[in-house]
Design a protein around this motif. Sequence first.
Motif, short mmCIF file in Angstrom:
data_model
loop_
_atom_site.label_atom_id
_atom_site.label_comp_id
_atom_site.label_asym_id
_atom_site.label_seq_id
_atom_site.Cartn_x
_atom_site.Cartn_y
_atom_site.Cartn_z
N LEU A 1 0.82 -1.20 0.00
CA LEU A 1 0.00 0.00 0.00
C LEU A 1 0.86 1.26 0.00
N VAL A 2 1.90 1.27 0.82
CA VAL A 2 2.78 2.43 0.90
C VAL A 2 3.60 2.60 -0.38
N LEU A 3 4.09 1.52 -0.91
CA LEU A 3 4.89 1.62 -2.14
C LEU A 3 4.05 2.13 -3.30
N ARG A 4 2.77 1.80 -3.34
CA ARG A 4 1.89 2.29 -4.40
C ARG A 4 1.55 3.76 -4.23
N GLU A 5 1.67 4.26 -2.98
CA GLU A 5 1.28 5.64 -2.70
C GLU A 5 2.19 6.64 -3.37
N ASN A 6 3.48 6.31 -3.47
CA ASN A 6 4.41 7.27 -4.06
C ASN A 6 5.56 6.51 -4.72
N MET A 7 5.86 6.86 -5.94
CA MET A 7 6.85 6.12 -6.71
C MET A 7 8.25 6.25 -6.12
N PHE A 8 8.48 7.27 -5.29
CA PHE A 8 9.81 7.47 -4.73
C PHE A 8 9.99 6.78 -3.37
N ASN A 9 8.91 6.17 -2.85
CA ASN A 9 9.05 5.42 -1.60
C ASN A 9 9.95 4.21 -1.81
N GLU A 10 10.83 3.97 -0.83
CA GLU A 10 11.74 2.84 -0.92
C GLU A 10 11.19 1.68 -0.10
N PRO A 11 11.41 0.45 -0.54
CA PRO A 11 10.91 -0.71 0.21
C PRO A 11 11.62 -0.83 1.56
N PRO A 12 10.99 -1.48 2.53
CA PRO A 12 11.63 -1.66 3.84
C PRO A 12 12.84 -2.56 3.73
N SER B 1 10.01 5.19 15.66
CA SER B 1 9.43 6.52 15.48
C SER B 1 9.23 6.79 13.99
N THR B 2 8.35 7.74 13.68
CA THR B 2 8.03 8.00 12.27
C THR B 2 9.14 8.76 11.55
N PHE B 3 10.11 9.30 12.30
CA PHE B 3 11.20 10.01 11.61
C PHE B 3 12.45 9.15 11.52
N GLU B 4 12.68 8.25 12.45
CA GLU B 4 13.84 7.36 12.35
C GLU B 4 13.51 6.07 11.60
N HIS B 5 12.23 5.73 11.58
CA HIS B 5 11.78 4.51 10.91
C HIS B 5 10.62 4.85 9.98
N SER B 6 10.89 5.83 9.12
CA SER B 6 9.86 6.39 8.24
C SER B 6 9.46 5.40 7.15
N CYS B 7 8.18 5.46 6.81
CA CYS B 7 7.67 4.67 5.69
C CYS B 7 7.71 5.47 4.38
N GLY B 8 8.03 6.76 4.50
CA GLY B 8 7.97 7.62 3.32
C GLY B 8 6.63 8.33 3.27
N VAL B 9 6.13 8.56 2.06
CA VAL B 9 4.83 9.19 1.87
C VAL B 9 3.75 8.12 2.05
N ILE B 10 2.81 8.36 2.98
CA ILE B 10 1.79 7.35 3.27
C ILE B 10 0.40 7.91 2.97
N PRO B 11 -0.58 7.04 2.74
CA PRO B 11 -1.94 7.52 2.49
C PRO B 11 -2.58 8.06 3.76
N ASP B 12 -3.30 9.18 3.62
CA ASP B 12 -4.10 9.75 4.72
C ASP B 12 -3.29 9.95 5.99
#
Length: 437
Positions: free
Chosen positions: A325-336, A376-387
């Motif tokens: 879901l997160v990877l589909r949200e933004n093309m620049f998101n990197e996989p975990p 934490s969301t800044f040290e373990h960020s998912c990137g751009v997420i939906p909503d």
Amino acid sequence: MRRLSLFLAMLLAVAVQGIAPVQAQQVEFGHYEFRKTWERTDLPVQAGRAARTWMWGPGPFTPALWERYVEAEDGARSVQYFDKTRMELNEHEPYDSPWRVTNGLLAKELVTGRRQYGDNTFQDYGPAQIPVAGDPDDPDAPTYASFSALLSAPPVPTGQVITATIDRNGSVGQDPALARYRVTAAVLVPETQHTVASPFWAFMNSRGLIAEYGLFREGPLFPNPFYATGFPITEAYWTTVRVGGQPKQVLVQVFERRVLTYTPDNPPGWQVEAGNVGQHYYRWRYELAPDRGSRNNPIPRGESAILYGNWEVRVVGVIPNATELVLRENMFNEPPAAGHQFFIATVEATYRGQGSARFDGSFRLRAVGPANVSYSTFEHSCGVIPDEISDREVFTGGTIRGNVCWEVLSSDAAGLLMYDDPFLADRYVTTFFRLTP
């Protein structure tokens, strides 16, 4: 010059009185006010100048803690635990007020099972199955739960000799042979309609050596008779408890704040003692029946809790493996990273304070799992997420809702908890939320 003379006089008085310095404690006093309150009655005991029971204990056995209390600033107040009770700092009281430091209604909570989180805020955890006196492993001594059915028992008429007994089951009997101790019902307390036993009333009104401002002097041990104990919530009963493995016949009475015992064959000064209510309560609250919202008793999904800043928060949904879901949200998101996955929690926050505020949920909400590492969301960020949860300003009663996401170990996902870590907060109670069933 006058101040210098006064200072020299105080030094001379200290030298004459021979006050020993407080020995180093394993745990430091959390506040000057706590130390000052302790010194008044227990410094003479520690210094060997007074042969009597501890009022608080040799020293604190916990550091200062923040505990929830609705009416306190930011919903939390500073407390510290001693063998006999818990000290509470009431910052709204003047520095010279005897009520700036109070000891909690711990015995009442242990007997009723109703834990207090505010002037009119309670939660039921069930009466404590912990012996009120004697050895903690005594299988026959009455527990706090033993007294729970006796809160409305009629008062013993004043002047009458007390011969009532109690056992672990809470059964009350009579033993006329106990009249030999000549313990009577001394005074009726109208607030709770219970009488105080004569040895306890004498203790509550006693005088002795106290320490104030670095000096020893004679004075009342308590500012008023009920300062340390609160009002009686039961009558006094005789019972048998083990002390150091040996059976002892003792008189026990439960007050709001303390449990007092009277052991006739103890040496003077130790016949009346305060039970270890502080130890018992700490065990009940943090080990046997952990606070709702603690790591061992997290808030269930869908239920809310009040967090720092007067925010009412609940988890309304989760996506344990949100990687695709997160990877589909933004093309620049990197996989975990290998062995990791993206975990999304949908959170709802309603502002219950005055004026307006920002929740800053994407920063303050963190997660932890069985590996005991924080996410934490800044040290373990998912990137751009939906909503993603908004940080917009809301006013009293306003609600925001959205997602937070952490990159977590896949092995942590099934046991992940969310918790709150508000930025720059100097007083808050860590609250944990269950994210998975």
